[in-house]
Motif scaffolding. Structure first.
Motif, PDB file in Angstrom:
ATOM      1  N   ALA A 125     -12.866  16.076  -0.975  1.00  0.00           N
ATOM      2  CA  ALA A 125     -13.183  15.632  -2.564  1.00  0.00           C
ATOM      3  C   ALA A 125     -11.517  15.387  -3.070  1.00  0.00           C
ATOM      4  CB  ALA A 125     -13.682  16.991  -3.241  1.00  0.00           C
ATOM      5  N   CYS A 126     -10.652  16.275  -2.841  1.00  0.00           N
ATOM      6  CA  CYS A 126      -8.956  16.096  -3.026  1.00  0.00           C
ATOM      7  C   CYS A 126      -8.722  14.714  -2.587  1.00  0.00           C
ATOM      8  CB  CYS A 126      -8.391  17.248  -2.563  1.00  0.00           C
ATOM      9  SG  CYS A 126      -8.799  18.809  -3.180  1.00  0.00           S
ATOM     10  N   ALA A 127      -9.094  14.245  -1.464  1.00  0.00           N
ATOM     11  CA  ALA A 127      -8.604  13.217  -1.124  1.00  0.00           C
ATOM     12  C   ALA A 127      -9.438  11.773  -1.593  1.00  0.00           C
ATOM     13  CB  ALA A 127      -8.873  12.976   0.690  1.00  0.00           C
ATOM     14  N   GLY A 128     -10.446  12.170  -2.062  1.00  0.00           N
ATOM     15  CA  GLY A 128     -11.321  10.998  -2.773  1.00  0.00           C
ATOM     16  C   GLY A 128     -10.688  10.689  -4.384  1.00  0.00           C
ATOM     17  N   ILE A 129     -10.134  11.799  -4.956  1.00  0.00           N
ATOM     18  CA  ILE A 129      -9.519  11.438  -6.270  1.00  0.00           C
ATOM     19  C   ILE A 129      -8.652  10.368  -6.083  1.00  0.00           C
ATOM     20  CG2 ILE A 129      -8.204  12.456  -8.010  1.00  0.00           C
ATOM     21  CD1 ILE A 129      -9.651  15.197  -7.154  1.00  0.00           C
ATOM     22  N   PRO A 130      -7.552  10.151  -5.432  1.00  0.00           N
ATOM     23  CA  PRO A 130      -6.654   9.264  -5.459  1.00  0.00           C
ATOM     24  C   PRO A 130      -7.269   7.808  -4.330  1.00  0.00           C
ATOM     25  CG  PRO A 130      -5.674  11.024  -3.829  1.00  0.00           C
ATOM     26  CD  PRO A 130      -6.728  11.323  -4.477  1.00  0.00           C
ATOM     27  N   GLY A 131      -8.107   8.460  -3.259  1.00  0.00           N
ATOM     28  CA  GLY A 131      -8.181   7.329  -2.205  1.00  0.00           C
ATOM     29  C   GLY A 131      -9.456   6.828  -2.156  1.00  0.00           C
ATOM     30  N   ALA A 132     -10.443   7.165  -2.565  1.00  0.00           N
ATOM     31  CA  ALA A 132     -11.927   6.554  -2.436  1.00  0.00           C
ATOM     32  C   ALA A 132     -11.865   5.330  -2.672  1.00  0.00           C
ATOM     33  CB  ALA A 132     -12.670   7.357  -3.543  1.00  0.00           C
ATOM     34  N   GLU A 133     -12.630   4.279  -1.642  1.00  0.00           N
ATOM     35  CA  GLU A 133     -12.634   3.049  -1.628  1.00  0.00           C
ATOM     36  C   GLU A 133     -12.784   2.705  -3.143  1.00  0.00           C
ATOM     37  OE1 GLU A 133     -13.996   0.706   1.358  1.00  0.00           O
ATOM     38  OE2 GLU A 133     -13.852   2.107   2.711  1.00  0.00           O
ATOM     39  N   PHE A 134     -12.312   1.407  -3.465  1.00  0.00           N
ATOM     40  CA  PHE A 134     -12.480   0.881  -4.997  1.00  0.00           C
ATOM     41  C   PHE A 134     -13.394  -0.308  -4.788  1.00  0.00           C
ATOM     42  CE2 PHE A 134     -11.246  -1.469  -8.607  1.00  0.00           C
ATOM     43  CZ  PHE A 134     -10.965  -0.587  -9.571  1.00  0.00           C
ATOM     44  N   GLY A 145      -7.063   2.674  -7.240  1.00  0.00           N
ATOM     45  CA  GLY A 145      -7.621   1.383  -7.532  1.00  0.00           C
ATOM     46  C   GLY A 145      -7.509   0.662  -6.355  1.00  0.00           C
ATOM     47  N   GLY A 146      -7.526   1.150  -5.204  1.00  0.00           N
ATOM     48  CA  GLY A 146      -7.316   0.293  -4.042  1.00  0.00           C
ATOM     49  C   GLY A 146      -6.162  -0.093  -3.385  1.00  0.00           C
ATOM     50  N   PHE A 147      -5.008   0.712  -4.059  1.00  0.00           N
ATOM     51  CA  PHE A 147      -3.624   0.307  -3.723  1.00  0.00           C
ATOM     52  C   PHE A 147      -3.022   1.696  -3.013  1.00  0.00           C
ATOM     53  CE2 PHE A 147      -4.191  -2.635  -7.138  1.00  0.00           C
ATOM     54  CZ  PHE A 147      -3.840  -3.831  -6.591  1.00  0.00           C
ATOM     55  N   LEU A 148      -3.955   2.822  -2.987  1.00  0.00           N
ATOM     56  CA  LEU A 148      -3.424   3.929  -2.337  1.00  0.00           C
ATOM     57  C   LEU A 148      -4.088   4.262  -1.237  1.00  0.00           C
ATOM     58  CD1 LEU A 148      -2.832   6.457  -5.268  1.00  0.00           C
ATOM     59  CD2 LEU A 148      -0.977   5.311  -3.931  1.00  0.00           C
ATOM     60  N   MET A 199       0.895  -1.186   0.207  1.00  0.00           N
ATOM     61  CA  MET A 199      -0.162   0.148  -0.099  1.00  0.00           C
ATOM     62  C   MET A 199       0.934   1.252   0.004  1.00  0.00           C
ATOM     63  SD  MET A 199      -3.260   0.810   0.131  1.00  0.00           S
ATOM     64  CE  MET A 199      -4.264  -0.204   0.798  1.00  0.00           C
ATOM     65  N   ARG A 200       0.669   2.223  -0.867  1.00  0.00           N
ATOM     66  CA  ARG A 200       1.243   3.434  -0.982  1.00  0.00           C
ATOM     67  C   ARG A 200       0.475   4.629  -0.437  1.00  0.00           C
ATOM     68  NH1 ARG A 200       5.957   1.534  -0.746  1.00  0.00           N
ATOM     69  NH2 ARG A 200       6.786   0.552  -2.845  1.00  0.00           N
ATOM     70  N   THR A 201       0.890   5.567  -0.191  1.00  0.00           N
ATOM     71  CA  THR A 201       0.270   6.782   0.347  1.00  0.00           C
ATOM     72  C   THR A 201       0.472   8.061  -0.514  1.00  0.00           C
ATOM     73  OG1 THR A 201       0.437   5.807   2.604  1.00  0.00           O
ATOM     74  CG2 THR A 201      -0.062   8.160   2.531  1.00  0.00           C
ATOM     75  N   VAL A 202      -0.530   8.702  -0.584  1.00  0.00           N
ATOM     76  CA  VAL A 202      -0.815  10.047  -1.240  1.00  0.00           C
ATOM     77  C   VAL A 202      -0.946  10.943   0.101  1.00  0.00           C
ATOM     78  CG1 VAL A 202      -1.671  11.780  -2.716  1.00  0.00           C
ATOM     79  CG2 VAL A 202      -1.434   9.223  -3.479  1.00  0.00           C
ATOM     80  N   ALA A 203      -0.101  12.188   0.091  1.00  0.00           N
ATOM     81  CA  ALA A 203      -0.431  13.316   1.298  1.00  0.00           C
ATOM     82  C   ALA A 203      -0.896  14.194   0.398  1.00  0.00           C
ATOM     83  CB  ALA A 203       0.867  13.663   1.578  1.00  0.00           C
ATOM     84  N   ILE A 204      -2.145  14.592   0.864  1.00  0.00           N
ATOM     85  CA  ILE A 204      -3.076  15.550   0.579  1.00  0.00           C
ATOM     86  C   ILE A 204      -2.924  16.761   1.560  1.00  0.00           C
ATOM     87  CG2 ILE A 204      -5.426  16.409  -0.036  1.00  0.00           C
ATOM     88  CD1 ILE A 204      -4.416  14.129  -1.808  1.00  0.00           C
ATOM     89  N   ILE A 205      -2.215  17.964   1.111  1.00  0.00           N
ATOM     90  CA  ILE A 205      -2.274  19.234   2.001  1.00  0.00           C
ATOM     91  C   ILE A 205      -3.414  20.039   1.473  1.00  0.00           C
ATOM     92  CG2 ILE A 205      -0.919  21.048   2.772  1.00  0.00           C
ATOM     93  CD1 ILE A 205       1.405  19.244   2.191  1.00  0.00           C
ATOM     94  N   ASP A 206      -4.230  20.396   2.452  1.00  0.00           N
ATOM     95  CA  ASP A 206      -5.370  21.420   1.947  1.00  0.00           C
ATOM     96  C   ASP A 206      -5.689  22.382   3.266  1.00  0.00           C
ATOM     97  OD1 ASP A 206      -7.566  21.577  -0.144  1.00  0.00           O
ATOM     98  OD2 ASP A 206      -8.450  21.723   1.870  1.00  0.00           O
ATOM     99  N   GLY A 207      -6.503  23.482   2.814  1.00  0.00           N
ATOM    100  CA  GLY A 207      -6.675  24.521   3.933  1.00  0.00           C
ATOM    101  C   GLY A 207      -7.924  24.107   4.758  1.00  0.00           C
TER     102      GLY A 207
END
Length: 122
Positions: free
Chosen positions: A48-57, A68-71, A1-9
């Motif tokens: 919404a920004c987190a959902g682009i890469p990370g929403a459940e597949f 695709g379930g890997f992030l 499993m890999r991680t995408v960091a989302i920085i948002d205000g």
């Protein structure tokens, strides 16, 4: 499993059903806590920004994340003084703290910073 960091205000709805179980880490650079929930219910940008890469597949909710379930997602909030027009304040030190936090997870492979302004930090 890999991680995408989302920085948002605005923050992240960590209870969102399409993101449940997708959080690798949460960090609020404003108050140095793990509470990244939005302060107003209309603040949906970080979620919404987190959902682009990370929403459940393939869970029949919304749309699947591009991962695709890997992030999974490292959610980092940098905004404060959020107004009714949903603008917010931040600072160079909060942005630096956010970026430094992304480096605490060896699984983080990408940082997405979705915030803008008509002025720039040093």
């Amino acid at each position: 499993m890999r991680t995408v960091a989302i920085i948002d205000g605005h923050g992240f709805d960590t209870t969102h059903p399409d993101l449940a179980g997708q959080w690798a880490d949460t960090f609020n650079a404003v108050d140095q806590t793990t509470n990244v929930m939005p302060t107003q219910t209309a603040e949906k940008h970080g979620t919404a920004c987190a959902g682009i890469p990370g929403a459940e597949f393939n869970n029949t909710l919304g749309v699947p994340g591009l991962g695709g379930g890997f992030l999974n997602v490292q959610a980092i909030k940098i905004g404060f003084n959020i107004s009714t027009s949903f603008s917010f304040s931040t600072s160079s030190s909060k942005q630096a703290a956010a970026i430094n936090r992304t480096m605490t997870l060896a699984s983080t492979v990408c940082i997405s910073m979705s915030f803008g302004s008509s002025t720039y930090q040093t």
